[in-house]
Write an enzyme that holds these catalytic residues in place. Sequence first.
Site, mmCIF file in Angstrom:
data_model
loop_
_atom_site.group_PDB
_atom_site.id
_atom_site.type_symbol
_atom_site.label_atom_id
_atom_site.label_comp_id
_atom_site.label_asym_id
_atom_site.label_seq_id
_atom_site.Cartn_x
_atom_site.Cartn_y
_atom_site.Cartn_z
ATOM 1 N N SER A 5 0.788 -1.237 0.000
ATOM 2 C CA SER A 5 0.000 0.000 0.000
ATOM 3 C C SER A 5 0.818 1.284 0.000
ATOM 4 C CB SER A 5 -0.967 0.002 1.190
ATOM 5 O OG SER A 5 -2.003 -0.920 0.965
ATOM 6 N N TYR B 28 -10.814 2.485 5.807
ATOM 7 C CA TYR B 28 -9.786 2.089 4.848
ATOM 8 C C TYR B 28 -10.343 1.047 3.883
ATOM 9 C CZ TYR B 28 -5.019 1.076 3.265
ATOM 10 O OH TYR B 28 -3.873 0.928 2.515
ATOM 11 N N SER B 29 -10.223 1.327 2.582
ATOM 12 C CA SER B 29 -10.738 0.419 1.565
ATOM 13 C C SER B 29 -9.851 0.442 0.330
ATOM 14 C CB SER B 29 -12.162 0.798 1.175
ATOM 15 O OG SER B 29 -12.612 0.013 0.091
ATOM 16 N N ASN B 30 -9.303 -0.708 0.000
ATOM 17 C CA ASN B 30 -8.470 -0.807 -1.196
ATOM 18 C C ASN B 30 -9.255 -0.511 -2.465
ATOM 19 O OD1 ASN B 30 -5.728 -1.850 -0.241
ATOM 20 N ND2 ASN B 30 -7.117 -3.245 0.790
ATOM 21 N N GLY C 263 3.012 -0.538 3.823
ATOM 22 C CA GLY C 263 2.296 -1.461 2.968
ATOM 23 C C GLY C 263 2.581 -2.909 3.293
ATOM 24 N N THR C 264 1.592 -3.759 3.067
ATOM 25 C CA THR C 264 1.752 -5.195 3.212
ATOM 26 C C THR C 264 1.196 -5.882 1.985
ATOM 27 O OG1 THR C 264 -0.397 -5.465 4.299
ATOM 28 C CG2 THR C 264 1.506 -5.075 5.722
#
Length: 406
Positions: A108, A210-212, A355-356
């Site tokens: 991210s 939080y939303s990708n 980020g992961t």
Amino acid sequence: MPVQTRPLARPARRRQWLAAATVACTFTGAALVAPGAAVAGDHGHGHGKPRPDVVQQTLDRLVDEHGVPGALATVTDRKGRERHLVAGVGDLATGAPVPVDGQVRIGSDSKTFLAAVVLQLVGEGVVDLDAPVETYLPGVVHGEGVDGTVVTVRDLLQHTSGIGDYTSGPPFVVDGAPSLLALKDWYVEPYELVDLGLARPATPHGTFAYSNTNYVLAGLVVQRVTQRPLGEVVTERIIEPLGLAGTYVPGRGEQAIRGAHPDGHHAEPAGSGLFEHTDIDPSSAWAAGDIVSTPSDVTAFFRALLGGKVLQPAELAEMTTTIPMGMGLPADWRYGLGLMSMDLSCGGQVWGHGGTIPGYQVEGGVSQDGRRGVTVATTTMHGMLGDAGAAVSTEVIGLVDTVLCS
């Protein structure tokens, strides 16, 4: 396969967050060093005894005490001088060392690259931050509790759209547990990810969640207004102008990492044995988290961004205008437009994202003026380490505060 990224934090607060929520090109500087060795900046003091290096000590603890296979870091001081450090091994099967400043998937952190592109387009008058998404993607954003004539571009970048996160349900989560191994070779189109997100329960519009899916939509907006592939736009606007030689956006179907890199590792279920998990199809991350980079390039990008070299002042001001993340988190944990901040123990703020992605985790931050920075990458997602994952995150985030306050 980005999972919800946790913000930068001081150690004690990090524990609160971990207890509150579970979430799941040319290579430069390719010299190799033995595991646990510092590359530069180890200066002795007094009677020839080496001065302890807090960064190296932290990396060593991640490997020796917390089970991380490999770790690598870049630290940049006020004068722009860099140090690259590594610990552990880059290949568990052969024992090969971690390549110094090796390439990793940054998850991210990719969101900040994309947000910077959107804000450049805002500065050029091509995109309006407060225009409805319907303006750019007619008929795409619709569903129960979601209205594309109300959701704005700003909402996408600040995670206030209310659109559900496509990674929070099938096929990413099955029976309440991450199910990422099965997605290793899965190629998926961005609009399919949007459909998965729109099928998830919506949250109240205007509230941080939080939303990708937000960043997949932002990537589609960029493609629509530029009429070019997103990877090309990010490369031409951010990667090439900043000279980020170790950074690239993977091509369609590209699964291997191009340059020297440590192997990534994964565990499923969390806490079980780690296995090599380097080559994956990153299309299920796409605009939300598919970029490959190095610790030094990530640090250089964030330093340039905060230092005013990527955006004009008006757009940087928009990006750094933050709102509380809520969710029971401390009030100083805030989110701007693709950028997170929190207070440092010594005063001022640290800026970054983190980020992961299965195989890797990247965390760090830069000072508010962009002069100092630190980026740490590990070769597994911390959450996959079970009980040790919280300790890893605490170590890394504590290191960020220590480095920037020194």
